[in-house]
Design an enzyme around this catalytic site. Structure first.
Site, PDB file in Angstrom:
ATOM      1  CB  SER A 222      -0.945   0.021   1.200  1.00 29.31           C
ATOM      2  OG  SER A 222      -1.826  -1.068   1.166  1.00 29.31           O
TER       3      SER A 222
ATOM      4  CG  HIS B 149      -2.095   3.593   4.033  1.00 18.92           C
ATOM      5  ND1 HIS B 149      -3.382   3.292   4.386  1.00 18.92           N
ATOM      6  CD2 HIS B 149      -1.526   2.410   3.705  1.00 18.92           C
ATOM      7  CE1 HIS B 149      -3.581   1.991   4.282  1.00 18.92           C
ATOM      8  NE2 HIS B 149      -2.455   1.438   3.868  1.00 18.92           N
TER       9      HIS B 149
END
Length: 273
Positions: free
Chosen positions: A134, A186
Protein backbone atom coordinates in the site's frame (compact mmCIF):
# COMPACT_ATOMS: atom_id res chain seq x y z
CA UNK A 1 -16.69 -3.80 -24.74
CA UNK A 2 -13.25 -3.30 -23.24
CA UNK A 3 -9.94 -4.50 -24.60
CA UNK A 4 -8.99 -8.16 -24.20
CA UNK A 5 -6.96 -8.70 -21.03
CA UNK A 6 -3.84 -9.71 -22.93
CA UNK A 7 -3.69 -6.29 -24.62
CA UNK A 8 -4.03 -4.49 -21.30
CA UNK A 9 -1.24 -6.64 -19.84
CA UNK A 10 1.01 -5.68 -22.75
CA UNK A 11 0.18 -2.00 -22.21
CA UNK A 12 1.04 -2.28 -18.50
CA UNK A 13 4.04 -4.66 -18.43
CA UNK A 14 5.59 -3.35 -15.19
CA UNK A 15 2.31 -3.25 -13.24
CA UNK A 16 1.37 -6.71 -14.54
CA UNK A 17 4.75 -8.12 -13.49
CA UNK A 18 4.51 -6.64 -9.98
CA UNK A 19 0.97 -7.99 -9.58
CA UNK A 20 2.25 -11.42 -10.65
CA UNK A 21 5.18 -11.25 -8.19
CA UNK A 22 2.98 -10.16 -5.26
CA UNK A 23 0.44 -12.87 -6.07
CA UNK A 24 3.15 -15.54 -6.24
CA UNK A 25 4.62 -14.39 -2.92
CA UNK A 26 1.14 -14.48 -1.33
CA UNK A 27 0.70 -18.07 -2.59
CA UNK A 28 4.09 -19.10 -1.14
CA UNK A 29 3.24 -17.42 2.18
CA UNK A 30 -0.03 -19.35 2.38
CA UNK A 31 1.58 -22.64 1.36
CA UNK A 32 4.40 -22.38 3.91
CA UNK A 33 2.36 -20.93 6.76
CA UNK A 34 4.42 -17.74 6.99
CA UNK A 35 3.09 -14.95 9.23
CA UNK A 36 3.48 -11.20 9.75
CA UNK A 37 6.46 -11.66 12.04
CA UNK A 38 8.39 -13.58 9.38
CA UNK A 39 8.29 -11.00 6.58
CA UNK A 40 6.87 -7.79 8.05
CA UNK A 41 8.66 -4.54 8.88
CA UNK A 42 8.97 -3.56 12.53
CA UNK A 43 11.34 -1.21 14.36
CA UNK A 44 12.44 -3.98 16.70
CA UNK A 45 13.36 -6.36 13.90
CA UNK A 46 14.77 -3.92 11.33
CA UNK A 47 16.53 -1.33 13.51
CA UNK A 48 17.26 -3.14 16.78
CA UNK A 49 17.79 -6.51 15.08
CA UNK A 50 19.56 -5.31 11.92
CA UNK A 51 17.13 -7.16 9.64
CA UNK A 52 17.20 -4.49 6.92
CA UNK A 53 15.94 -6.99 4.34
CA UNK A 54 12.48 -6.54 5.83
CA UNK A 55 12.14 -3.15 4.09
CA UNK A 56 11.87 -5.13 0.83
CA UNK A 57 10.07 -8.30 1.93
CA UNK A 58 7.36 -6.37 3.76
CA UNK A 59 6.47 -4.34 0.66
CA UNK A 60 5.79 -7.35 -1.57
CA UNK A 61 4.16 -9.59 1.04
CA UNK A 62 0.45 -9.92 1.83
CA UNK A 63 -1.06 -12.28 4.38
CA UNK A 64 -4.77 -11.68 3.69
CA UNK A 65 -6.24 -12.37 0.25
CA UNK A 66 -8.58 -9.36 0.67
CA UNK A 67 -5.56 -7.15 1.34
CA UNK A 68 -3.83 -8.54 -1.75
CA UNK A 69 -6.87 -8.07 -4.01
CA UNK A 70 -7.47 -4.49 -2.82
CA UNK A 71 -3.84 -3.44 -3.38
CA UNK A 72 -3.49 -5.19 -6.72
CA UNK A 73 -6.79 -3.81 -8.01
CA UNK A 74 -5.65 -0.26 -7.20
CA UNK A 75 -2.20 -0.97 -8.69
CA UNK A 76 -3.78 -2.24 -11.92
CA UNK A 77 -5.72 1.01 -12.26
CA UNK A 78 -2.60 3.06 -11.52
CA UNK A 79 -0.79 1.22 -14.33
CA UNK A 80 -2.07 3.99 -16.60
CA UNK A 81 1.16 5.78 -15.58
CA UNK A 82 3.00 3.42 -17.95
CA UNK A 83 0.94 4.76 -20.87
CA UNK A 84 1.65 8.45 -20.19
CA UNK A 85 5.05 8.78 -21.82
CA UNK A 86 3.85 11.94 -23.56
CA UNK A 87 3.82 13.84 -20.25
CA UNK A 88 7.15 12.51 -19.02
CA UNK A 89 5.94 9.34 -17.32
CA UNK A 90 5.95 5.92 -19.05
CA UNK A 91 7.35 2.47 -18.25
CA UNK A 92 10.92 3.54 -17.39
CA UNK A 93 9.68 6.32 -15.10
CA UNK A 94 7.33 3.84 -13.45
CA UNK A 95 10.09 1.30 -12.79
CA UNK A 96 12.62 3.90 -11.59
CA UNK A 97 10.31 5.53 -9.08
CA UNK A 98 8.66 2.33 -7.94
CA UNK A 99 12.12 1.38 -6.69
CA UNK A 100 12.40 4.74 -4.92
CA UNK A 101 8.91 4.39 -3.39
CA UNK A 102 9.58 0.88 -2.05
CA UNK A 103 12.79 1.90 -0.28
CA UNK A 104 12.04 5.46 0.88
CA UNK A 105 8.50 4.78 2.09
CA UNK A 106 9.80 1.85 4.16
CA UNK A 107 12.60 3.96 5.62
CA UNK A 108 10.16 6.79 6.35
CA UNK A 109 7.90 4.37 8.25
CA UNK A 110 10.89 3.40 10.40
CA UNK A 111 11.66 7.10 10.84
CA UNK A 112 8.15 7.76 12.16
CA UNK A 113 8.44 4.77 14.50
CA UNK A 114 11.80 6.09 15.74
CA UNK A 115 10.32 9.48 16.61
CA UNK A 116 7.34 7.91 18.39
CA UNK A 117 9.61 5.58 20.39
CA UNK A 118 12.55 7.85 21.17
CA UNK A 119 10.87 11.26 21.39
CA UNK A 120 7.40 10.41 22.71
CA UNK A 121 8.33 7.15 24.51
CA UNK A 122 5.50 5.18 22.89
CA UNK A 123 6.91 1.64 23.03
CA UNK A 124 3.87 0.30 21.16
CA UNK A 125 5.54 1.29 17.88
CA UNK A 126 8.61 -0.84 18.58
CA UNK A 127 6.76 -4.06 17.73
CA UNK A 128 4.12 -2.85 15.28
CA UNK A 129 4.68 -4.97 12.17
CA UNK A 130 3.76 -3.53 8.76
CA UNK A 131 3.21 -5.61 5.65
CA UNK A 132 1.83 -4.89 2.16
CA UNK A 133 2.28 -2.87 -1.04
CA UNK A 134 0.00 0.00 0.00
CA UNK A 135 2.87 2.45 0.60
CA UNK A 136 3.77 2.20 -3.08
CA UNK A 137 0.11 2.27 -4.19
CA UNK A 138 -0.51 5.47 -2.20
CA UNK A 139 2.70 6.94 -3.62
CA UNK A 140 1.55 6.35 -7.19
CA UNK A 141 -1.92 7.71 -6.40
CA UNK A 142 -0.23 10.90 -5.24
CA UNK A 143 2.09 11.19 -8.26
CA UNK A 144 -0.79 10.63 -10.69
CA UNK A 145 -2.95 13.14 -8.79
CA UNK A 146 -0.24 15.78 -9.26
CA UNK A 147 0.68 14.91 -12.84
CA UNK A 148 -2.73 13.97 -14.28
CA UNK A 149 -5.46 15.35 -11.98
CA UNK A 150 -8.25 14.56 -14.47
CA UNK A 151 -7.66 10.79 -14.19
CA UNK A 152 -9.94 8.36 -12.32
CA UNK A 153 -8.94 5.58 -9.95
CA UNK A 154 -11.03 2.45 -10.46
CA UNK A 155 -11.07 -0.16 -7.68
CA UNK A 156 -12.64 -3.60 -8.24
CA UNK A 157 -14.21 -2.19 -11.43
CA UNK A 158 -17.09 -0.70 -9.41
CA UNK A 159 -15.62 2.14 -7.32
CA UNK A 160 -14.32 5.16 -9.23
CA UNK A 161 -12.58 8.01 -7.42
CA UNK A 162 -11.28 11.32 -8.83
CA UNK A 163 -7.54 10.82 -8.68
CA UNK A 164 -6.97 14.36 -7.38
CA UNK A 165 -8.64 13.39 -4.08
CA UNK A 166 -7.88 9.67 -4.08
CA UNK A 167 -4.79 9.65 -1.80
CA UNK A 168 -6.47 11.39 1.14
CA UNK A 169 -9.92 9.89 0.50
CA UNK A 170 -8.36 6.43 0.55
CA UNK A 171 -6.24 7.31 3.62
CA UNK A 172 -9.34 8.32 5.62
CA UNK A 173 -11.52 5.51 4.23
CA UNK A 174 -9.06 2.72 5.03
CA UNK A 175 -8.32 4.14 8.49
CA UNK A 176 -12.05 4.06 9.34
CA UNK A 177 -13.08 0.83 7.60
CA UNK A 178 -9.94 -1.24 8.30
CA UNK A 179 -8.70 -0.53 11.85
CA UNK A 180 -5.52 -2.54 11.22
CA UNK A 181 -4.61 -0.41 8.19
CA UNK A 182 -1.34 1.42 8.77
CA UNK A 183 -2.01 5.17 8.79
CA UNK A 184 1.73 5.80 9.10
CA UNK A 185 2.53 3.46 6.18
CA UNK A 186 -0.03 5.05 3.87
CA UNK A 187 0.99 8.57 4.90
CA UNK A 188 4.64 7.70 4.20
CA UNK A 189 3.71 6.66 0.66
CA UNK A 190 1.85 9.95 0.14
CA UNK A 191 4.80 12.02 1.43
CA UNK A 192 7.31 10.25 -0.83
CA UNK A 193 4.83 10.50 -3.73
CA UNK A 194 4.54 14.28 -3.38
CA UNK A 195 8.33 14.55 -3.04
CA UNK A 196 8.66 12.83 -6.42
CA UNK A 197 5.78 14.69 -8.10
CA UNK A 198 7.04 18.12 -6.97
CA UNK A 199 10.60 17.38 -8.07
CA UNK A 200 12.14 17.20 -4.59
CA UNK A 201 13.28 13.69 -5.54
CA UNK A 202 14.32 13.61 -9.18
CA UNK A 203 17.06 12.63 -11.60
CA UNK A 204 16.44 8.88 -11.68
CA UNK A 205 17.67 7.21 -14.86
CA UNK A 206 18.82 3.72 -15.84
CA UNK A 207 22.29 4.27 -14.36
CA UNK A 208 21.02 5.39 -10.96
CA UNK A 209 18.27 2.77 -10.93
CA UNK A 210 20.76 -0.06 -11.58
CA UNK A 211 23.21 1.39 -9.03
CA UNK A 212 20.45 1.68 -6.43
CA UNK A 213 19.24 -1.83 -7.18
CA UNK A 214 22.78 -3.16 -6.75
CA UNK A 215 23.16 -1.53 -3.32
CA UNK A 216 19.74 -2.78 -2.26
CA UNK A 217 20.68 -6.33 -3.29
CA UNK A 218 24.00 -6.09 -1.41
CA UNK A 219 22.44 -4.79 1.81
CA UNK A 220 19.62 -7.33 1.50
CA UNK A 221 21.97 -10.30 1.19
CA UNK A 222 24.45 -9.14 3.84
CA UNK A 223 21.70 -8.39 6.37
CA UNK A 224 20.20 -11.83 5.74
CA UNK A 225 23.61 -13.36 6.38
CA UNK A 226 24.49 -11.29 9.45
CA UNK A 227 21.17 -11.86 11.19
CA UNK A 228 21.23 -15.60 10.49
CA UNK A 229 17.93 -15.42 8.61
CA UNK A 230 19.38 -17.32 5.66
CA UNK A 231 22.41 -19.55 5.29
CA UNK A 232 24.62 -18.17 2.54
CA UNK A 233 27.59 -20.47 2.74
CA UNK A 234 29.52 -18.75 -0.04
CA UNK A 235 29.66 -15.51 2.01
CA UNK A 236 31.68 -15.28 5.21
CA UNK A 237 31.41 -12.23 7.47
CA UNK A 238 34.19 -12.11 10.05
CA UNK A 239 33.73 -10.30 13.38
CA UNK A 240 35.72 -7.08 13.59
CA UNK A 241 36.14 -4.37 16.20
CA UNK A 242 33.84 -1.99 14.32
CA UNK A 243 30.74 -3.98 13.53
CA UNK A 244 29.63 -1.40 11.02
CA UNK A 245 32.50 -2.46 8.76
CA UNK A 246 32.04 -6.17 8.00
CA UNK A 247 34.68 -8.17 6.17
CA UNK A 248 33.18 -10.10 3.30
CA UNK A 249 34.86 -13.06 1.67
CA UNK A 250 33.95 -15.81 -0.75
CA UNK A 251 34.58 -19.36 0.35
CA UNK A 252 34.24 -22.56 -1.59
CA UNK A 253 31.73 -25.09 -0.30
CA UNK A 254 29.37 -27.79 -1.47
CA UNK A 255 26.82 -27.29 1.23
CA UNK A 256 23.30 -26.48 0.13
CA UNK A 257 21.25 -23.48 1.18
CA UNK A 258 18.28 -23.48 3.51
CA UNK A 259 15.79 -20.77 4.46
CA UNK A 260 14.90 -20.12 8.07
CA UNK A 261 12.91 -17.05 9.04
CA UNK A 262 13.52 -15.64 12.54
CA UNK A 263 10.51 -14.71 14.63
CA UNK A 264 11.27 -12.34 17.48
CA UNK A 265 9.79 -13.27 20.84
CA UNK A 266 7.00 -11.24 22.35
CA UNK A 267 3.60 -10.11 21.19
CA UNK A 268 3.40 -8.27 17.91
CA UNK A 269 0.80 -5.93 16.48
CA UNK A 270 0.27 -6.27 12.75
CA UNK A 271 -0.30 -3.26 10.51
CA UNK A 272 -1.71 -3.72 7.03
CA UNK A 273 -0.10 -1.37 4.50
Amino acid sequence: MGKPLIYEVLEKPASSSIIGICSLIWWLIQKRGIGYGDVGLSYEAAVDGGQYWRVITSAFSHISVVHLVFNMSALWSLGVVEQLGQIGLGVEYYLHYTLVLVVLSGLLVLGFYHVMIQRFKVEYFRRVTAVGYSCVVFGWMTILAAKQPSSKLNIFGVLSLPISFAPFESLIFTSIMVPQASFIGHLSGIIVGYSIAWGLIHGMNNYWAITMLGWIALVFVLSLKRTGSMELSFIEIEPVTDLSLPSVGVVATRNGRSLQMDVLPGRRVADIV
